[in-house]
Design an enzyme around this catalytic site. Structure first.
Site, PDB file in Angstrom:
ATOM      1  N   VAL A   1     -18.274 -11.015  10.504  1.00 19.70           N
ATOM      2  CA  VAL A   1     -18.208 -11.570   9.153  1.00 19.70           C
ATOM      3  C   VAL A   1     -16.845 -12.227   9.019  1.00 19.70           C
ATOM      4  O   VAL A   1     -15.852 -11.747   9.565  1.00 19.70           O
ATOM      5  CB  VAL A   1     -18.429 -10.500   8.064  1.00 19.70           C
ATOM      6  CG1 VAL A   1     -19.881 -10.047   8.065  1.00 19.70           C
ATOM      7  CG2 VAL A   1     -17.506  -9.295   8.237  1.00 19.70           C
TER       8      VAL A   1
ATOM      9  N   MET B   1      -9.112 -14.532   9.388  1.00 17.92           N
ATOM     10  CA  MET B   1      -9.315 -13.115   9.661  1.00 17.92           C
ATOM     11  C   MET B   1     -10.794 -12.796   9.482  1.00 17.92           C
ATOM     12  O   MET B   1     -11.492 -13.432   8.712  1.00 17.92           O
ATOM     13  CB  MET B   1      -8.481 -12.268   8.715  1.00 17.92           C
ATOM     14  CG  MET B   1      -8.461 -10.803   9.053  1.00 17.92           C
ATOM     15  SD  MET B   1      -7.911 -10.458  10.730  1.00 17.92           S
ATOM     16  CE  MET B   1      -6.256 -11.141  10.681  1.00 17.92           C
ATOM     17  N   CYS B   2     -11.261 -11.810  10.188  1.00 13.08           N
ATOM     18  CA  CYS B   2     -12.657 -11.399  10.067  1.00 13.08           C
ATOM     19  C   CYS B   2     -12.780  -9.955  10.508  1.00 13.08           C
ATOM     20  O   CYS B   2     -11.801  -9.277  10.821  1.00 13.08           O
ATOM     21  CB  CYS B   2     -13.570 -12.303  10.911  1.00 13.08           C
ATOM     22  SG  CYS B   2     -13.408 -12.080  12.696  1.00 13.08           S
ATOM     23  N   ARG B   3     -13.990  -9.483  10.531  1.00 10.38           N
ATOM     24  CA  ARG B   3     -14.347  -8.190  11.117  1.00 10.38           C
ATOM     25  C   ARG B   3     -15.450  -8.470  12.126  1.00 10.38           C
ATOM     26  O   ARG B   3     -16.365  -9.265  11.854  1.00 10.38           O
ATOM     27  CB  ARG B   3     -14.865  -7.218  10.064  1.00 10.38           C
ATOM     28  CG  ARG B   3     -13.928  -6.919   8.891  1.00 10.38           C
ATOM     29  CD  ARG B   3     -12.861  -5.873   9.249  1.00 10.38           C
ATOM     30  NE  ARG B   3     -11.719  -6.478   9.923  1.00 10.38           N
ATOM     31  CZ  ARG B   3     -10.681  -5.778  10.381  1.00 10.38           C
ATOM     32  NH1 ARG B   3     -10.659  -4.456  10.260  1.00 10.38           N
ATOM     33  NH2 ARG B   3      -9.672  -6.390  10.970  1.00 10.38           N
TER      34      ARG B   3
ATOM     35  N   ASN C   1     -11.024 -12.494  15.984  1.00 11.31           N
ATOM     36  CA  ASN C   1     -10.506 -11.892  14.757  1.00 11.31           C
ATOM     37  C   ASN C   1      -9.006 -12.149  14.739  1.00 11.31           C
ATOM     38  O   ASN C   1      -8.267 -11.568  15.539  1.00 11.31           O
ATOM     39  CB  ASN C   1     -10.798 -10.391  14.744  1.00 11.31           C
ATOM     40  CG  ASN C   1     -10.109  -9.674  13.593  1.00 11.31           C
ATOM     41  OD1 ASN C   1      -9.826 -10.269  12.568  1.00 11.31           O
ATOM     42  ND2 ASN C   1      -9.832  -8.388  13.774  1.00 11.31           N
TER      43      ASN C   1
END
Length: 229
Positions: free
Chosen positions: A86, A1-3, A113
């Protein structure tokens, strides 16, 4: 997972998109507001931008908040197309700079993401790392990014638990998908922002419905429901 986040419009500084907003990617690396899976994004970061027609990247396996060199240079980097992320690494995936988005085929910058079972992804000679996002990016590039909708729905059919939010730019266009996680759009006078979550409290942010393809070009935002949704 990320942003992740993408910009298309008039040239602006990378810092104004990533570091300076009150809830930008810098803050989202340790305190995301809308992240459904994971508490922080400390397993790397990447920023890609177009220098003329050439994609440039700066990636790291370290947390964004600890990179003083990037913080000092980002205000001087300007571009009309930016893709940044990120990262919160999936358990068992490598933590290395090459595993951090954005990935590139030399023309596009792409971020993923979400999560996908690597077993449903074909082997890719040009994958930048062995993590699921890098393998998915290689598959998208191999099949032509203009076939993004078909690629995403096909992968989702093979892995019903996959989360497949894609964000990509080539300098003049943005393409994105929503499949299992959040994405919002902000139409500004000088361009368009797509982001996993709003970087401020501007009431003009709009949430994009799940399972849609998003296309941005010349400040126009077009949404198409994804087949099989």
């Amino acid at each position: 997972m990320c942003r992740h986040l993408a910009w298309l419009g008039k040239p602006v500084s990378v810092a104004s998109l990533v570091l300076e907003p009150p809830s930008g990617l810098l803050v989202q690396s340790y305190a995301p507001r809308r992240q459904k899976n994971g508490l922080m994004n400390a397993d790397g970061w990447g920023v890609g931008f177009f220098d003329g027609g050439v994609p440039r990247r700066w990636r790291s396996a370290a947390p964004l908040w600890g990179d003083a060199s990037f913080a000092s240079v980002a205000p001087a980097l300007t571009s009309g197309c930016v893709v940044a992320a990120v990262r919160s690494a999936t358990v068992g995936m490598p933590i290395e700079a090459s595993a951090s988005a954005p990935f590139s085929d030399g023309t596009w910058l792409l971020s993923h993401n979400g999560i996908v079972d690597r077993a449903v992804l074909p082997a890719a000679r040009h994958a930048e790392s062995t993590n699921d996002s890098a393998l998915l990016a290689a598959l998208i590039f191999d099949r032509d990014i203009d076939a993004l909708a078909d690629t995403i729905t096909g992968v989702a059919a093979d892995d019903p638990n996959a989360r497949l939010n894609i964000l990509a730019g080539n300098g003049s266009r943005l393409l994105a998908t929503t499949w299992g996680d959040t994405l919002s759009v902000l139409r500004r006078d000088d361009g368009v922002v797509l982001a996993s979550e709003p970087y401020d409290d501007d009431p003009e942010w709009q949430e994009i419905p799940d399972r849609h393809l998003v296309e941005v070009e010349d400040s126009r935002v077009h949404l198409t429901p994804l087949r099989g949704s």
